[in-house]
Design an enzyme around this catalytic site. Structure first.
Site, PDB file in Angstrom:
ATOM      1  N   HIS A  48       0.835  -1.203   0.000  1.00  0.00           N
ATOM      2  CA  HIS A  48       0.000   0.000   0.000  1.00  0.00           C
ATOM      3  C   HIS A  48       0.869   1.250   0.000  1.00  0.00           C
ATOM      4  O   HIS A  48       0.581   2.226  -0.699  1.00  0.00           O
ATOM      5  CB  HIS A  48      -0.926  -0.030   1.217  1.00  0.00           C
ATOM      6  CG  HIS A  48      -1.969   1.028   1.211  1.00  0.00           C
ATOM      7  ND1 HIS A  48      -2.794   1.237   2.273  1.00  0.00           N
ATOM      8  CD2 HIS A  48      -2.330   1.946   0.299  1.00  0.00           C
ATOM      9  CE1 HIS A  48      -3.613   2.234   2.013  1.00  0.00           C
ATOM     10  NE2 HIS A  48      -3.343   2.689   0.807  1.00  0.00           N
ATOM     11  N   GLU A  51       2.242   1.738  -3.388  1.00  0.00           N
ATOM     12  CA  GLU A  51       1.159   2.210  -4.264  1.00  0.00           C
ATOM     13  C   GLU A  51       1.081   3.732  -4.213  1.00  0.00           C
ATOM     14  O   GLU A  51       1.000   4.400  -5.243  1.00  0.00           O
ATOM     15  CB  GLU A  51      -0.174   1.604  -3.833  1.00  0.00           C
ATOM     16  CG  GLU A  51      -1.374   2.205  -4.534  1.00  0.00           C
ATOM     17  CD  GLU A  51      -2.623   2.215  -3.671  1.00  0.00           C
ATOM     18  OE1 GLU A  51      -3.283   3.269  -3.605  1.00  0.00           O
ATOM     19  OE2 GLU A  51      -2.939   1.171  -3.070  1.00  0.00           O
ATOM     20  N   HIS A  52       1.126   4.289  -3.020  1.00  0.00           N
ATOM     21  CA  HIS A  52       1.065   5.745  -2.864  1.00  0.00           C
ATOM     22  C   HIS A  52       2.262   6.432  -3.521  1.00  0.00           C
ATOM     23  O   HIS A  52       2.112   7.455  -4.178  1.00  0.00           O
ATOM     24  CB  HIS A  52       1.013   6.113  -1.378  1.00  0.00           C
ATOM     25  CG  HIS A  52      -0.336   5.997  -0.780  1.00  0.00           C
ATOM     26  ND1 HIS A  52      -0.984   7.056  -0.200  1.00  0.00           N
ATOM     27  CD2 HIS A  52      -1.180   4.949  -0.660  1.00  0.00           C
ATOM     28  CE1 HIS A  52      -2.160   6.670   0.256  1.00  0.00           C
ATOM     29  NE2 HIS A  52      -2.300   5.378  -0.009  1.00  0.00           N
ATOM     30  N   GLU A 128      -4.489   5.529   7.256  1.00  0.00           N
ATOM     31  CA  GLU A 128      -5.469   4.682   6.568  1.00  0.00           C
ATOM     32  C   GLU A 128      -5.558   3.311   7.247  1.00  0.00           C
ATOM     33  O   GLU A 128      -6.655   2.763   7.389  1.00  0.00           O
ATOM     34  CB  GLU A 128      -5.109   4.542   5.092  1.00  0.00           C
ATOM     35  CG  GLU A 128      -5.346   5.815   4.302  1.00  0.00           C
ATOM     36  CD  GLU A 128      -4.966   5.696   2.834  1.00  0.00           C
ATOM     37  OE1 GLU A 128      -4.582   4.595   2.375  1.00  0.00           O
ATOM     38  OE2 GLU A 128      -5.057   6.714   2.132  1.00  0.00           O
TER      39      GLU A 128
END
Length: 142
Positions: A48, A51-52, A128
């Site tokens: 994740h 991904e950012h 998140e």
């Protein structure tokens, strides 16, 4: 064309085509077999996090230029990380599909991980994750 039409390249990359003439839009997806299921406790959230970071620029484009170039061709970037995969998308009007492919390929192949963005995005991903862990419904989905 059969739906879907799949081509596997010699390097293992699979290209999947689904034809739909109802909309003048093309959705380009880059899907990687990386996600939470492949991470251990020492690397939890890494997929994740990366991904950012793939939206933070490339060797040829700053993060601002990447966004500007997508907007210039009417495109929209997005991404998501799941348990078993990470998906990067670029939707473009069909008239700009070749420019979209070049832009999306640049993002996926030539991304840089700018040091100044790493700590910012680490904090975003941690928040998140905190929200996810604080949402009981997610536990019922495992």
């Amino acid at each position: 064309m059969e739906r879907p039409f799949i081509v596997e390249l010699s390097n293992g990359l699979k290209l999947v085509f689904v034809e739909n003439h109802r909309y003048p839009w093309v959705e380009l997806l880059g899907v990687a077999k990386v996600g939470a299921i492949y991470e251990d406790d020492d690397h939890d959230g890494l997929s994740h996090f990366l991904e950012h970071l793939l939206f933070k620029g490339t060797k040829k484009r700053t993060k601002e230029k990447l966004a500007e170039d997508a907007e210039a061709i009417g495109g929209m970037f997005n991404a998501m990380t799941d348990y078993a995969y990470t998906c990067f998308t670029l939707g473009v009007p069909r008239d700009n599909v070749l420019r979209g492919i070049e832009l999306h390929a640049d993002q996926l192949q030539n991304s840089v991980l700018p040091e100044d963005e790493v700590n910012k995005e680490r904090a975003v991903v941690q928040e998140e994750i905190r929200i996810y862990l604080d949402y009981p419904v997610w536990y019922s989905l495992d």
